[in-house]
Write a protein that holds these residues in place. Structure first.
Motif, PDB file in Angstrom:
ATOM      1  N   ASP A  51       0.422 -81.689-108.168  1.00 25.50           N
ATOM      2  CA  ASP A  51      -0.656 -81.680-107.184  1.00 25.50           C
ATOM      3  C   ASP A  51      -0.921 -83.120-106.755  1.00 25.50           C
ATOM      4  OD1 ASP A  51      -3.050 -81.512-105.768  1.00 25.50           O
ATOM      5  OD2 ASP A  51      -3.770 -79.841-106.987  1.00 25.50           O
ATOM      6  N   ASN A 100      -3.505 -75.029-105.088  1.00 28.49           N
ATOM      7  CA  ASN A 100      -4.612 -75.361-105.985  1.00 28.49           C
ATOM      8  C   ASN A 100      -5.950 -75.499-105.273  1.00 28.49           C
ATOM      9  OD1 ASN A 100      -3.102 -75.308-108.305  1.00 28.49           O
ATOM     10  ND2 ASN A 100      -2.715 -77.509-108.342  1.00 28.49           N
ATOM     11  N   TRP A 119      -0.359 -76.916-113.855  1.00 26.00           N
ATOM     12  CA  TRP A 119      -0.617 -76.619-112.452  1.00 26.00           C
ATOM     13  C   TRP A 119      -1.103 -77.835-111.681  1.00 26.00           C
ATOM     14  CZ3 TRP A 119       1.657 -72.427-111.141  1.00 26.00           C
ATOM     15  CH2 TRP A 119       1.820 -71.409-112.083  1.00 26.00           C
ATOM     16  N   SER A 120      -1.470 -78.889-112.365  1.00 31.57           N
ATOM     17  CA  SER A 120      -1.874 -80.114-111.673  1.00 31.57           C
ATOM     18  C   SER A 120      -0.769 -81.163-111.686  1.00 31.57           C
ATOM     19  CB  SER A 120      -3.128 -80.696-112.329  1.00 31.57           C
ATOM     20  OG  SER A 120      -2.850 -81.119-113.659  1.00 31.57           O
ATOM     21  N   MET A 174       2.220 -76.719-104.410  1.00 33.89           N
ATOM     22  CA  MET A 174       1.301 -76.820-105.534  1.00 33.89           C
ATOM     23  C   MET A 174      -0.022 -77.427-105.081  1.00 33.89           C
ATOM     24  SD  MET A 174       1.188 -76.259-108.918  1.00 33.89           S
ATOM     25  CE  MET A 174       2.789 -76.493-109.703  1.00 33.89           C
ATOM     26  N   THR A 175       0.054 -78.398-104.188  1.00 38.73           N
ATOM     27  CA  THR A 175      -1.154 -79.045-103.696  1.00 38.73           C
ATOM     28  C   THR A 175      -2.041 -78.071-102.930  1.00 38.73           C
ATOM     29  OG1 THR A 175       0.004 -81.173-103.567  1.00 38.73           O
ATOM     30  CG2 THR A 175      -2.050 -80.962-102.321  1.00 38.73           C
ATOM     31  N   THR A 235       5.831 -79.830-104.696  1.00 34.17           N
ATOM     32  CA  THR A 235       4.737 -80.775-104.510  1.00 34.17           C
ATOM     33  C   THR A 235       3.763 -80.307-103.433  1.00 34.17           C
ATOM     34  OG1 THR A 235       6.224 -82.570-105.143  1.00 34.17           O
ATOM     35  CG2 THR A 235       4.178 -83.188-104.051  1.00 34.17           C
ATOM     36  N   ARG A 244      -3.362 -84.328-105.358  1.00 35.91           N
ATOM     37  CA  ARG A 244      -4.745 -84.722-105.591  1.00 35.91           C
ATOM     38  C   ARG A 244      -5.032 -85.001-107.053  1.00 35.91           C
ATOM     39  NH1 ARG A 244      -7.969 -79.943-104.161  1.00 35.91           N
ATOM     40  NH2 ARG A 244      -6.244 -78.982-105.303  1.00 35.91           N
ATOM     41  N   GLN A 245      -4.185 -84.448-107.967  1.00 36.59           N
ATOM     42  CA  GLN A 245      -4.462 -84.579-109.394  1.00 36.59           C
ATOM     43  C   GLN A 245      -3.286 -85.126-110.199  1.00 36.59           C
ATOM     44  OE1 GLN A 245      -6.285 -80.927-111.042  1.00 36.59           O
ATOM     45  NE2 GLN A 245      -6.275 -80.124-108.950  1.00 36.59           N
TER      46      GLN A 245
END
Length: 359
Positions: A195, A256, A191-192, A252-253, A249, A197-198
């Motif tokens: 993301d 989360n 899940w990251s 998902m960002t 992309t 951010r991750q």
């Protein structure tokens, strides 16, 4: 007798007129009729094969290529094998693609050519000592893109755009890479992965690739707004790559994000994706966002602690998809009329008076 889209498509396939002439004839025909003809169920035209004869010939080409590879391997090793693949993919396409206009054999042949070209580029890189690393991946990606574009320039096989896109993603990821997807998974979770951010370089590379693939697909679409020729079918394969890259992309960002904010932004994002899909008349973008809609609905249903989440989830999503697919044309007409004029709006698939001819 009325000139239909099928007539123009058949004339283009037979080589009687080219795609630009077909587009002009189509526009003139619609203008004289005073309306734009509705193209129901053909919003994303593509064709894998037109009959069992193409499947039969494709199997023969695969066996023929296998035999050529076996002889080449016995004669001289890897270079001869790659040369054989390139030769079969290139020269056989002069007959099955240019003359016979066969879809599935053309796909088989461009894949054969791409395999040979990619293998030969990899062999050359290995010979000069570039066996791994970002530079090797970049050179392989750029070389692969160039070789496929050369094939596309000669034979115009729409499926080539999918292969160009895959090589393009390899190149962009190699340029932006810091960590591999495997390392990202080991340090976090799936899940990251996308993301921003991750997910690190994979998420960034995917976003850049999605934007570029979308722009390329939209350019092809605007060259063929009535979706008669190969440009529109080429755009389909680019959108098929761009949609999950962009949607996954971004969605998902925002998904989360903690709490209700992530849920709200996911819903807003899905609505924006729906509007974009309607504007460009491409259902693939909407399909790419269905998973996030399902996740949000499941989360909302699970808040009551009941055990009926899955049936309700299937019911709601099924009703939404069915309704949207049924009234797609009417929704698109309403949206396009509500939107102000913007650059390129008149070059998108037509929407004027579609409701008048929707039955």
């Amino acid at each position: 007798m009325t000139l239909t889209q099928d007539d123009l498509r058949a004339a283009t396939a037979a080589g009687i007129i080219d795609e630009a002439q077909a587009a002009r004839l189509s526009a003139l025909s619609h203008e004289r009729a005073g309306r734009i003809a509705r193209r129901a169920n053909e919003d994303e035209p593509f064709e894998l094969f037109s009959g069992f004869a193409e499947i039969f010939i494709s199997l023969g080409l695969i066996l023929l290529t296998s035999g050529a590879v076996a002889f080449a391997a016995a004669a001289g090793g890897i270079v001869f094998v790659m040369a054989a693949l390139i030769a079969v993919g290139w020269f056989a396409a002069h007959y099955f693609t240019l003359k016979r206009r066969m879809s599935l054999p053309s796909i088989v042949l461009v894949c054969t050519y791409a395999t040979g070209a990619g293998g030969l580029i990899g062999y050359v890189l290995d010979m000069i000592g570039l066996t791994s690393g970002a530079l090797a991946a970049i050179l392989l990606g750029l070389g692969g893109m160039a070789s496929i574009l050369l094939h596309y320039r000669r034979f115009r096989v729409p499926f080539s755009m999918l292969l160009v896109g895959l090589y393009g993603f390899m190149t962009i990821y190699a340029i932006t890479t810091e960590t591999s997807p495997v390392n990202t998974l080991m340090s976090g979770s799936f899940w990251s992965l996308f993301d921003l951010r991750q997910g690190g370089s994979l998420a960034l590379g995917t976003l850049i690739f999605g934007i570029l693939a979308f722009i390329a697909g939209l350019w092809f679409d605007m060259q063929d707004p009535h979706r008669i020729g190969r440009r529109a079918r080429s755009a389909f394969w680019l959108h098929l790559l761009a949609a999950p890259a962009l949607v996954n992309t971004v969605m998902m960002t925002v998904y989360n994000l903690d709490g209700a904010l992530g849920t709200i932004l996911t819903i807003v994002g899905f609505l924006l994706v729906t509007c974009l899909a309607l504007v460009i008349d491409r259902r693939s973008f909407l399909t790419a966002g269905m998973g996030y809609l399902a996740a949000v609905i499941y989360w909302l249903f699970s808040m009551d602690g009941g055990g009926t989440q899955l049936p309700l989830l299937m019911l709601v999503i099924g009703a939404f998809i069915t309704g949207l697919g049924t009234f797609w044309t009417h929704l698109r007409v309403a949206l396009m009329r509500a939107l102000p004029n913007f650059p390129g709006k008149d070059r998108l698939p037509p929407w004027d008076d579609l409701t008048a001819t929707s039955e």
